[in-house]
Every structure is written in C-alpha cells, then in structure tokens.
Enzyme design. Structure first.
Site, PDB file in Angstrom:
ATOM      1  N   ARG A 141     -12.246   2.262   4.486  1.00 52.16           N
ATOM      2  CA  ARG A 141     -11.326   2.931   5.316  1.00 52.16           C
ATOM      3  C   ARG A 141     -12.183   3.955   6.076  1.00 52.16           C
ATOM      4  O   ARG A 141     -11.895   4.049   7.136  1.00 52.16           O
ATOM      5  CB  ARG A 141     -10.203   3.582   4.616  1.00 52.16           C
ATOM      6  CG  ARG A 141      -8.882   2.763   4.580  1.00 52.16           C
ATOM      7  CD  ARG A 141      -9.153   1.342   3.967  1.00 52.16           C
ATOM      8  NE  ARG A 141      -7.810   0.572   3.824  1.00 52.16           N
ATOM      9  CZ  ARG A 141      -7.098   0.507   2.787  1.00 52.16           C
ATOM     10  NH1 ARG A 141      -7.583   1.571   1.780  1.00 52.16           N
ATOM     11  NH2 ARG A 141      -5.879  -0.023   2.307  1.00 52.16           N
ATOM     12  N   ASP A 170     -11.949  -4.372   4.159  1.00 52.68           N
ATOM     13  CA  ASP A 170     -10.452  -4.007   4.136  1.00 52.68           C
ATOM     14  C   ASP A 170     -10.181  -4.295   5.851  1.00 52.68           C
ATOM     15  O   ASP A 170     -10.971  -4.661   6.527  1.00 52.68           O
ATOM     16  CB  ASP A 170     -10.022  -2.733   3.786  1.00 52.68           C
ATOM     17  CG  ASP A 170      -8.588  -2.491   3.262  1.00 52.68           C
ATOM     18  OD1 ASP A 170      -7.330  -2.926   3.978  1.00 52.68           O
ATOM     19  OD2 ASP A 170      -8.552  -2.208   2.088  1.00 52.68           O
ATOM     20  N   HIS A 241      -5.454  -7.626   3.503  1.00 50.15           N
ATOM     21  CA  HIS A 241      -6.425  -6.603   3.702  1.00 50.15           C
ATOM     22  C   HIS A 241      -7.877  -7.068   4.191  1.00 50.15           C
ATOM     23  O   HIS A 241      -8.790  -6.878   4.118  1.00 50.15           O
ATOM     24  CB  HIS A 241      -6.722  -5.803   2.524  1.00 50.15           C
ATOM     25  CG  HIS A 241      -5.560  -5.001   2.015  1.00 50.15           C
ATOM     26  ND1 HIS A 241      -5.394  -3.551   2.634  1.00 50.15           N
ATOM     27  CD2 HIS A 241      -4.865  -5.084   1.063  1.00 50.15           C
ATOM     28  CE1 HIS A 241      -4.496  -3.375   1.698  1.00 50.15           C
ATOM     29  NE2 HIS A 241      -3.883  -3.972   0.882  1.00 50.15           N
ATOM     30  N   ASP A 303      -4.347  -7.502  -3.517  1.00 46.34           N
ATOM     31  CA  ASP A 303      -2.995  -6.727  -3.495  1.00 46.34           C
ATOM     32  C   ASP A 303      -2.501  -6.725  -2.245  1.00 46.34           C
ATOM     33  O   ASP A 303      -3.044  -6.998  -1.230  1.00 46.34           O
ATOM     34  CB  ASP A 303      -3.372  -5.267  -3.633  1.00 46.34           C
ATOM     35  CG  ASP A 303      -4.450  -4.610  -2.909  1.00 46.34           C
ATOM     36  OD1 ASP A 303      -5.269  -5.385  -2.462  1.00 46.34           O
ATOM     37  OD2 ASP A 303      -4.207  -3.444  -2.300  1.00 46.34           O
ATOM     38  N   GLU A 304      -1.044  -6.459  -2.083  1.00 51.39           N
ATOM     39  CA  GLU A 304      -0.437  -6.307  -0.806  1.00 51.39           C
ATOM     40  C   GLU A 304      -0.671  -7.465   0.311  1.00 51.39           C
ATOM     41  O   GLU A 304      -1.352  -7.304   1.344  1.00 51.39           O
ATOM     42  CB  GLU A 304      -0.796  -4.785  -0.291  1.00 51.39           C
ATOM     43  CG  GLU A 304      -0.447  -3.688  -1.023  1.00 51.39           C
ATOM     44  CD  GLU A 304      -0.782  -2.355  -0.452  1.00 51.39           C
ATOM     45  OE1 GLU A 304      -0.076  -1.377  -0.971  1.00 51.39           O
ATOM     46  OE2 GLU A 304      -1.982  -2.160   0.169  1.00 51.39           O
ATOM     47  N   TRP A 370      -2.387  -1.333 -11.212  1.00 48.23           N
ATOM     48  CA  TRP A 370      -2.076  -0.166 -10.362  1.00 48.23           C
ATOM     49  C   TRP A 370      -0.712   0.215 -10.045  1.00 48.23           C
ATOM     50  O   TRP A 370      -0.194   1.345  -9.784  1.00 48.23           O
ATOM     51  CB  TRP A 370      -2.843  -0.105  -9.021  1.00 48.23           C
ATOM     52  CG  TRP A 370      -2.177  -1.276  -8.051  1.00 48.23           C
ATOM     53  CD1 TRP A 370      -2.495  -2.605  -7.998  1.00 48.23           C
ATOM     54  CD2 TRP A 370      -1.401  -0.944  -6.978  1.00 48.23           C
ATOM     55  NE1 TRP A 370      -1.703  -2.965  -6.836  1.00 48.23           N
ATOM     56  CE2 TRP A 370      -1.075  -2.134  -6.318  1.00 48.23           C
ATOM     57  CE3 TRP A 370      -0.966   0.261  -6.549  1.00 48.23           C
ATOM     58  CZ2 TRP A 370      -0.402  -2.113  -5.306  1.00 48.23           C
ATOM     59  CZ3 TRP A 370      -0.185  -0.028  -5.387  1.00 48.23           C
ATOM     60  CH2 TRP A 370       0.274  -0.782  -4.780  1.00 48.23           C
ATOM     61  N   TYR A 395      -4.214   7.860  -8.801  1.00 44.66           N
ATOM     62  CA  TYR A 395      -4.836   7.777  -7.412  1.00 44.66           C
ATOM     63  C   TYR A 395      -4.906   9.198  -7.125  1.00 44.66           C
ATOM     64  O   TYR A 395      -4.026  10.014  -6.742  1.00 44.66           O
ATOM     65  CB  TYR A 395      -3.517   7.204  -6.610  1.00 44.66           C
ATOM     66  CG  TYR A 395      -3.478   5.715  -6.447  1.00 44.66           C
ATOM     67  CD1 TYR A 395      -3.992   4.779  -7.886  1.00 44.66           C
ATOM     68  CD2 TYR A 395      -3.385   4.850  -5.286  1.00 44.66           C
ATOM     69  CE1 TYR A 395      -4.055   3.445  -7.620  1.00 44.66           C
ATOM     70  CE2 TYR A 395      -3.452   3.655  -5.358  1.00 44.66           C
ATOM     71  CZ  TYR A 395      -3.640   2.851  -6.447  1.00 44.66           C
ATOM     72  OH  TYR A 395      -3.658   1.461  -6.439  1.00 44.66           O
ATOM     73  N   ASP A 397      -6.419  10.184  -4.283  1.00 41.90           N
ATOM     74  CA  ASP A 397      -6.128  10.888  -2.874  1.00 41.90           C
ATOM     75  C   ASP A 397      -4.543  11.032  -2.792  1.00 41.90           C
ATOM     76  O   ASP A 397      -4.326  11.819  -1.677  1.00 41.90           O
ATOM     77  CB  ASP A 397      -6.202   9.391  -2.127  1.00 41.90           C
ATOM     78  CG  ASP A 397      -5.556   8.058  -2.464  1.00 41.90           C
ATOM     79  OD1 ASP A 397      -5.730   7.849  -3.485  1.00 41.90           O
ATOM     80  OD2 ASP A 397      -4.567   7.831  -1.767  1.00 41.90           O
ATOM     81  N   TRP A 445      -8.490   6.155  -2.731  1.00 38.56           N
ATOM     82  CA  TRP A 445      -8.565   5.523  -1.429  1.00 38.56           C
ATOM     83  C   TRP A 445      -8.836   6.558  -0.221  1.00 38.56           C
ATOM     84  O   TRP A 445      -8.361   7.596  -0.514  1.00 38.56           O
ATOM     85  CB  TRP A 445      -7.110   4.937  -1.413  1.00 38.56           C
ATOM     86  CG  TRP A 445      -6.757   4.122  -2.195  1.00 38.56           C
ATOM     87  CD1 TRP A 445      -5.999   4.095  -3.360  1.00 38.56           C
ATOM     88  CD2 TRP A 445      -7.277   2.581  -2.313  1.00 38.56           C
ATOM     89  NE1 TRP A 445      -6.214   2.944  -4.329  1.00 38.56           N
ATOM     90  CE2 TRP A 445      -6.840   2.013  -3.489  1.00 38.56           C
ATOM     91  CE3 TRP A 445      -8.124   1.860  -1.468  1.00 38.56           C
ATOM     92  CZ2 TRP A 445      -7.177   0.777  -3.797  1.00 38.56           C
ATOM     93  CZ3 TRP A 445      -8.395   0.446  -2.000  1.00 38.56           C
ATOM     94  CH2 TRP A 445      -7.872  -0.005  -2.996  1.00 38.56           C
ATOM     95  N   GLU A 447      -8.020   6.552   3.431  1.00 41.92           N
ATOM     96  CA  GLU A 447      -7.469   6.710   4.687  1.00 41.92           C
ATOM     97  C   GLU A 447      -7.615   8.144   5.090  1.00 41.92           C
ATOM     98  O   GLU A 447      -8.026   8.148   6.015  1.00 41.92           O
ATOM     99  CB  GLU A 447      -6.032   6.074   4.572  1.00 41.92           C
ATOM    100  CG  GLU A 447      -5.827   4.786   4.414  1.00 41.92           C
ATOM    101  CD  GLU A 447      -5.653   4.445   2.883  1.00 41.92           C
ATOM    102  OE1 GLU A 447      -5.082   3.492   2.315  1.00 41.92           O
ATOM    103  OE2 GLU A 447      -6.166   5.220   1.953  1.00 41.92           O
TER     104      GLU A 447
END
Length: 532
Positions: A141, A170, A241, A303-304, A370, A395, A397, A445, A447
């Site tokens: 990121r 990503d 991602h 993931d995701e 997670w 996490y 962040d 993370w 971002e």
C-alpha cells in the site's frame, strides 16, 4: 527489578555490578561465530571498542555452547565476566540482545556517545514461549525503502521477534522485481494518487506513489534478517488484491478492459481470471520468488475475494461446472490450491489467510487466523499449523486511543493494554488439537502509514507488548509491571534506536493528522450485530 522487554523466564539479581571498558575482549565457541561477529559489530559501534578476540574460556564476554539447552534458549550470567551459554546460535543471539538491553539504551545506538558501561550482576535464564513470533509489514500500500525495512528488522530483533511476513503485492502496488514479467514493476509498482484517509471520504492526495525492490535488494533484506535469526516470508496475494498485476498484464483479469493500479483503499471487486494463463503466470512468478526467499513458507494471501466478476463471467461459471463445484465461490480455494501444489513441488509450504478454509485449505498449509480465533481453531482441529493474528487484537494500524487527536483513526480501538492482554489461544479453549499452534503475528497494514515514522507510531510500543506475549511465560504477565519496564528503560531504548513511538499519554502534536478522516469501528457492536 529489571526493565527487560520481553521479560525473561527467570531473572535473579546478584550483588554489585560489572564495568566494561576498552580492554573488553570477546570470545565464542566456533559454532556461535555468527552471533560473535554480529555482537562485535553492534557493541563495537556503540562503544567504540575493538573487542579483541580471546579464547572463549578467558574472554570478558563469552559465548558458550551448552547442548543441554534448546537451540533458542540461553543462560546469561554477569559476574566477573559476562558468560552467555546457549543451545544454538539463535539462543546465543537472544542472549546478546539481552546483554545490550542490560548495558543501557546507548548500547543500541549506531555510534559512541560516551558514558560508563556498567551492568548489574545477574543470572538470566530464558527461552521463547512460541517458535513463531511474527510481524506482518505491508509494503504494497505504501512502499517502504530498503533501508527503512532493514531498520525495522533491527528493532524486531531487539524484541526477539523472528518472522517478518512481507506483504509485497496488492491492488495498490507490486513491489518485487520479476525478470520474466518486467511490466509488474514498470507499470504495477506505482499509482497516480492515493486515498487520503478513509476511502469513504472520497478524498485523494493527487500525489504519485511507487517503488519496488530489486532481487538483490530482497536478497539483502533476507540475509540481513537471517543474521538476526528472522525468517522473511514473502506474500504474493491471489486471487484478489491483484489489480496492480492486472494493470500491468490485462489478460490476467476476470473482466474485459484495462484497469489502472488502484488508487483507493478497501475491498476491490477486481480479481484474477481462473484461467490456465493466470495460473501459468503465477507459477512463473513463484519460481522466481523461491529463488530469492529460502523461507519454508511462501504466502499466497487469499483474503477478501469478492465473487462479482466470476459470477458475471461465462468462463468462470464454466470452470466451476467443469470442476464439479456448486458455484463460483469454490474457485477461490481451487485457484489457491493449484498454486499451493506448485509450491509443494518446489519444496515449500503455502501460508494463507484463514478464509481459504471456508472452501478447503491446501494440504499442509500454514493458516494465519485474522478474522478472530475461529478460523484458526477450525484449522487446528483439522490438523493444520496455525498462527493467530486476530484483527481485533493484533492489527497495529488500528487506532490506539479514542480521542480526536489520534491520526487517521481507523478500525477497532486497540490500546497498549489490549495488545498486552492478548493470548494466542484463549483459556476457554482447552482441548488438544491435531494441528500445531506455532505462535502469533502482529499485522501492520499501511494504507494510512506512508512513512517509517508513521509505521513506528502505529507499531510501538504495542509491538513491544506483543513481543512479550509471544516470548514470555504467560503466568508472569502483569500489565503494571510491563508499564514500569517501558517507562523505566524500554522507551529510552526505542528512542536510542530512532523509533518515533506513540507516547503513552497520546500523540505528540507532529504525530497528529488533523482533518484527515478515519473510520472508527466498534468490535462489540459488530459482534452483537453478527449474533443478531
């Protein structure tokens, strides 16, 4: 009373102290030569001493092999000499880190600043609670220059952490040089702008951002980490991602038309096509990845992965039918499984995020749990190795306080005390599992962390707390004692290493980001809504 972090399993104070000076010598058993070389460089830089070599049995500082100790365990005795006995080079390295902590914050500096070098006479006996003590660092990121990564590794090592999970790819960037596919870095390594704060605000900074690591950069990172007994696990995230890769090579995408490297944060509907072309592409990528990283684990993320594009794709629906899957949701685990088999053929184990378990885990995979504990517990029951990293606990962040002065306050409220209170396997789970709980991992993370300063703010001292949870004996855990050790010496160590940690009282004025919108979440409210 000591101020060591993480706390050792046994600390026995003796009377008096030992003063070291320019005549200090250093000796080691030949099998512990790697730690001797590292300690000579680190302590020599901080003190300005030559640390001349001497026989191990006669030196002022001695590194001795004790085959009765586990490889990661050590015993440190400070009397008329400093005697560090270890079961292997990793244990000797941990002992050397404890020695530097005992010598005071200036022992962790990169050049001499003066002063006397005195340390207490003590006996320390120590070993890790878990074999896997990890940190995930997202450099996709926001790119982190190589020297920043090396410095982060140095601080990890001081905390006796031993796994760096490096999130290299990503939607917003591809950070690893792949010779066969140069557009991955020519196109995929930069984006024209980034979301400013939460993507829900709809604001952008208008600033191009990018960067990538050459293969030799990554080999250097791996070697630097290995000298400090840290394994680097690369993550090549699939099949979601992946927009940066699709921007570079549009034929990889599940939908028609070119895309750019994503400029927004959040979950992205752009996913890889489940075609032979995509699989062959990533097999070739992984062939080059394993040449750089000797880690036993290679992460495929997983993931995701929204199903929208596959549901709209005739080819994806046909592939699901061909495989006998009830719908396209099964393509998620199938795609990861194909690449996991390729890694197995290369002699490596696949690491995945826990939602792969929803559709079937690859044989022998390491599962990073997670989404809470449940995915990890389910994997343990099925015989898999597991690392716990629940979002609501680890996490880093996520916001550290509830005040308006927290910079870009996103995610769940995760205080220093919350992290210190984490346990990789809660006491209410008492059953024996066929799988192994290897340890835990704190995730960072990036971002909203666009520099090493911002990473340091988010990580420390919460990562110090996590390191103690991963290393120290759980029955000795005491938050007030931990705070006393932080304020009594450890925060000064972090400062000496150049770590701009979050002050315990709250962010400093220059650490705040007024006007940048976050997105606060409430864990308890979300859990009630899920149950309801």
């Amino acid at each position: 009373m000591h101020n060591l972090v993480p706390a050792p399993w046994s600390y026995s104070a003796q009377s008096g102290s030992l003063t070291l000076d320019a005549g200090t010598t250093l000796g080691a058993d030949p099998t512990l030569g790697a730690t001797r070389r590292w300690l000579a460089r680190a302590l020599g830089a901080a003190t300005g001493w030559d640390l001349f070599p001497a026989p191990a049995a006669e030196a002022t500082i001695r590194l001795l092999l004790d085959p009765e100790l586990d490889a990661d365990a050590y015993r440190l005795e400070v009397g008329d000499a400093v005697v560090m006995s270890a079961g292997g080079d990793s244990g000797a390295f941990h002992a050397a880190q404890t020695l530097l902590q005992l010598m005071g914050p200036n022992a962790l500096r990169q050049a001499r600043v003066g002063g006397e070098w005195s340390l207490p006479r003590v006996v320390v006996e120590d070993r890790p609670r878990f074999a896997y003590r990890g940190t995930m660092l997202d450099v996709a990121r926001h790119f982190m220059p190589k020297d920043n990564v090396l410095r982060f590794i140095e601080v990890m090592a001081m905390h006796k952490l031993n796994v760096l999970h490096l999130h290299l790819t990503d939607d917003q960037g591809w950070r690893i040089q792949i010779d066969r596919y140069p557009k991955l870095t020519e196109v995929g390594a930069w984006r024209r702008e980034s979301s400013r704060g939460s993507w829900r605000a709809g604001e952008y900074d208008g600033l191009p951002h990018g960067g990538f690591y050459t293969k030799d950069d990554l080999r250097e990172i791996v070697a630097f980490a290995a000298e400090r007994h840290i394994t680097v696990i690369p993550e090549i995230d699939v099949p979601g991602h992946s927009q940066a890769a699709i921007a570079a090579y549009p034929e990889l995408g599940a939908s028609d038309g070119p895309v750019e490297v994503w400029t927004r944060w959040g979950i992205n509907e752009t996913v890889l096509d489940v075609s032979g072309t995509s699989l062959e592409f990533y097999r070739n990528v992984l062939d080059e990845v394993v040449e750089i990283f000797p880690s036993p684990w290679i992460s495929l993320g997983g993931d995701e992965v929204p199903l929208t594009q596959w549901q709209a794709s005739d080819a994806a629906r046909a592939k699901a039918a061909e495989l006998g899957l009830p719908d396209v949701s099964g393509l998620h685990s199938w795609f990861v499984g194909q690449l996991a088999q390729h890694l197995a053929d290369l002699g490596r184990t696949t690491s995945v995020w826990d939602e792969i378990g929803d559709g079937g885990l690859p044989d022998g995979a390491l599962v990073a749990s997670w989404r809470g504990y449940e995915g990890g517990i389910d994997a343990l029951r099925k015989g898999y190795d597991v690392v716990m990293c629940p979002e609501h606990k680890l996490y880093l962040d996520h916001r550290q306080g509830d005040g308006d002065d927290e910079p870009v306050p996103v995610g769940f409220l995760t205080t220093l005390e919350d992290v210190y209170g984490f346990d990789p396997l809660p006491g209410l789970v008492a059953e024996d599992f066929p799988g192994r709980l290897l340890g835990a991992q704190a995730n960072i993370w990036a971002e909203h962390l666009d520099s090493l300063r911002r990473v340091h703010f988010a990580a420390f001292p919460r990562l110090s707390a996590a390191a103690e949870v991963f290393w120290s004996r759980p029955e000795d855990r005491d938050y007030d004692d931990f705070l006393a050790r932080l304020t009594g010496g450890h925060l000064a160590r972090l400062a000496a290493m150049g770590v701009e940690y979050r002050p315990l009282a709250g962010p400093a004025p220059w650490q705040q980001r007024p006007g940048v919108q976050g997105w606060k979440r409430d864990y308890e409210a979300e859990q009630r809504a899920t149950v309801g």
